[in-house]
Motif scaffolding. Structure first.
Motif, mmCIF file in Angstrom:
data_model
loop_
_atom_site.group_PDB
_atom_site.id
_atom_site.type_symbol
_atom_site.label_atom_id
_atom_site.label_comp_id
_atom_site.label_asym_id
_atom_site.label_seq_id
_atom_site.Cartn_x
_atom_site.Cartn_y
_atom_site.Cartn_z
ATOM 1 N N ARG A 96 0.809 -1.220 0.000
ATOM 2 C CA ARG A 96 0.000 0.000 0.000
ATOM 3 C C ARG A 96 0.842 1.270 0.000
ATOM 4 N N LYS A 118 -8.000 -0.470 -12.861
ATOM 5 C CA LYS A 118 -8.934 0.540 -13.368
ATOM 6 C C LYS A 118 -9.887 -0.060 -14.394
ATOM 7 N N LEU A 132 1.928 2.465 -3.526
ATOM 8 C CA LEU A 132 0.969 2.812 -4.574
ATOM 9 C C LEU A 132 1.037 4.299 -4.876
ATOM 10 N N SER A 155 -8.287 -0.679 -2.050
ATOM 11 C CA SER A 155 -6.947 -0.298 -1.605
ATOM 12 C C SER A 155 -6.297 0.686 -2.567
ATOM 13 N N GLN A 156 -6.874 0.788 -3.782
ATOM 14 C CA GLN A 156 -6.361 1.727 -4.774
ATOM 15 C C GLN A 156 -7.334 2.876 -5.031
ATOM 16 N N PRO A 190 -4.201 4.230 -8.850
ATOM 17 C CA PRO A 190 -4.675 2.924 -9.309
ATOM 18 C C PRO A 190 -3.794 2.358 -10.418
#
Length: 524
Positions: free
Chosen positions: A85, A96, A88, A138-139, A91
């Protein structure tokens, strides 16, 4: 590349952070990567989002910690943060694309969405929907979507496997569906089986389709199509007329013919007016055969739930009709009037009670009604088959007495199984009150010491008697059974004891317990 492959590639190419600067401004030397720990950390991340090789579906932090060497919940969370995480930067491309497919609709069935994503080669063969949604969140994607069971309870990692069917929808759709499902719960109440088109709330074809899917997929629901419409019942709901009627029927019988039960439940629904259509007898019959509440074998239905309580009027009806077979309705009406019942109550009892089977061949003024327990007087092949099966079991034990340190009755456990089966409660054969298994004894109709081995190996030699008087009174001869009916026996009782005997005299045994040669009922 699919979404899992994208994540694996991302984890393998996570850039290493530059070490902290020394006092002279040069970066400190970075620690060497431990390939074993790195592989473990990647496996934890993949397992958490449902892409790994772990046997558990959607493991929690705690489960992952146990699986990977006893790590704490917090340590697992930190490893996912630091190795995924925190790196990142928005996304990922495939994520996506998956999100774009999901957000095309406000409602999906899990199989439909997974198939759509697989068709587009965006996912592999064995992902979990809730894992995909967690991964997208998470994104920063699909944040308005929720994975739910068919009863619209939100799916969690701990509850994922509690139900087989799952759906995904956005929050506005979820709020709307909850209202529609609540309305659907109310429809079957008075009519037993509800018709989907009578549900108030859904306005569009899509709304009705989504609601239909929820009803069909709900494990607590029975449903079937008839006349192009969906009929259904929530079998775990309280206050359903069909289930309540069945509970009353099986408070006076152990089993009953499927055809009889279908007709009795059907006409019992008409005792109250309803704003919706009543289900057909064919639907009710199908429901009985498929419902979790019944067992149907060779045309006989038995009830798996707890029997219901009878109202005072129904108790009076049973007292008047028990053991008399088919009776004209005018005769029953007069008897109920004499018992002090009002006319409105009498009409419901005679023409709409689930306890009565109505023969309408003679026209309304000449209907014949039969109490459910009297219908059981007809022998059924199912009873005979069960009897033969237990007779065979008993024949294989040889001599009935076995001596070790004492003498044991080798046949007793089989006879107890004959009486109780899988039931925890049973009615006393004499007083016919329902008791728990502990309050009943497997009593011999004829003193066991006077029985031959062949008689001891006959299931019909025993019947259940309660320890609250019937067993004592029968064993000591104060009660006898003549032609299937309870009669007084020996004298010499006190006034109180004689009163107890008199209260039982005249009761007719159920056919199941009256079976066997007449000489079996020799308890002198």
């Amino acid at each position: 590349m699919d979404i899992e492959e994208e994540l694996r590639e991302f984890l393998e190419n996570v850039p290493r952070k530059v070490g902290q600067l020394k006092l002279d401004g040069t970066p400190r030397k970075m620690a060497e990567i431990d390939p074993i720990l790195q592989s473990r950390n990647h496996a934890i991340i993949l397992d958490y989002y449902g892409f790994g090789n772990d046997d558990q579906i959607m493991p929690t932090y705690e489960a992952l910690g146990q699986n990977y060497g006893g790590l704490t919940r917090e340590r697992v969370r930190q490893l996912i943060e630091r190795n995924y995480r925190d790196h990142l930067d928005g996304p990922l491309p495939i994520a996506k694309m998956v999100n774009a497919v999901i957000t095309q609709r406000d409602f999906w069935l899990e199989p439909d969405l997974l198939q759509q994503l697989q068709t587009k080669s965006l996912i592999g063969n064995f992902p979990t929907l809730v894992g995909i949604i967690d991964y997208l969140r998470s994104q920063g994607l699909s944040e308005g979507y929720t994975v739910c069971h068919a009863n619209l309870e939100k799916v969690t990692r701990n509850s994922y496997l509690e139900h087989e069917a799952r759906i995904i929808c956005n929050e506005p759709k979820l709020r709307s569906l909850k209202k529609h499902l609540q309305a659907a719960y109310k429809v079957p109440g008075l009519v037993g089986l509800g018709k989907l088109s009578y549900v108030k709330g859904p306005k569009t074809t899509e709304d009705f389709k989504a609601l239909k899917d929820l009803i069909v997929l709900n494990e607590q629901t029975w449903s079937a199509f008839e006349g192009g419409d969906l009929w259904y019942i929530f079998e775990n709901s309280d206050g359903n007329s069909l289930i309540n009627a069945a509970e009353k029927v099986f408070s006076i019988v152990e089993s009953i013919g499927l055809d009889h039960l279908t007709e009795m439940l059907s006409h019992s629904l008409r005792r109250r007016a309803a704003n919706t259509e009543f289900p057909s007898e064919s639907l009710i019959r199908t429901w009985i055969m498929q419902s979790r509440h019944f067992v149907v074998e060779n045309g006989l239905a038995s009830f798996k739930g707890a029997p219901g309580e009878l109202a005072d009027g129904e108790e009076a009806l049973c007292k008047i009709m028990r053991g008399k077979g088919a009776i004209p309705t005018p005769e029953v009406t007069k008897a109920l009037e004499a018992a002090g019942l009002g006319s409105a109550n009498i009409v419901k009892l005679v023409f709409n009670s689930p306890l009565l089977f109505i023969d309408r061949k003679g026209g309304r003024g000449n209907y014949l009604v039969t109490l459910a327990s009297d219908l059981a007087f007809d022998r059924n092949s199912t009873d005979e088959t069960r009897y033969d099966r237990f007779k065979d079991r008993l024949s294989k034990i040889g001599h009935t007495d076995q001596t070790s340190k004492g003498t044991s009755r080798r046949e007793q456990s089989i006879l107890a199984d004959w009486i109780f089966g899988q039931k925890n409660k049973r009615r006393c054969a004499i007083c016919q009150r329902k008791y728990s298994r502990k309050a009943l004894v497997v009593a011999h109709k004829k003193k066991r010491s006077q029985c031959s081995d062949s008689e001891r190996l006959d299931p019909h030699i025993v019947f259940p008697l309660c320890i609250f008087g019937c067993d004592y009174l029968y064993e000591h001869g104060f009660l006898t059974i003549v032609d299937g009916q309870v009669q007084s026996g020996r004298t010499g009782l006190s006034k109180t004891e004689r009163s107890a005997v008199n209260a039982l005299v005249g009761i007719r045994l159920k056919p199941r317990w009256a079976n066997g040669p007449l000489e079996y009922f020799c308890n002198g």
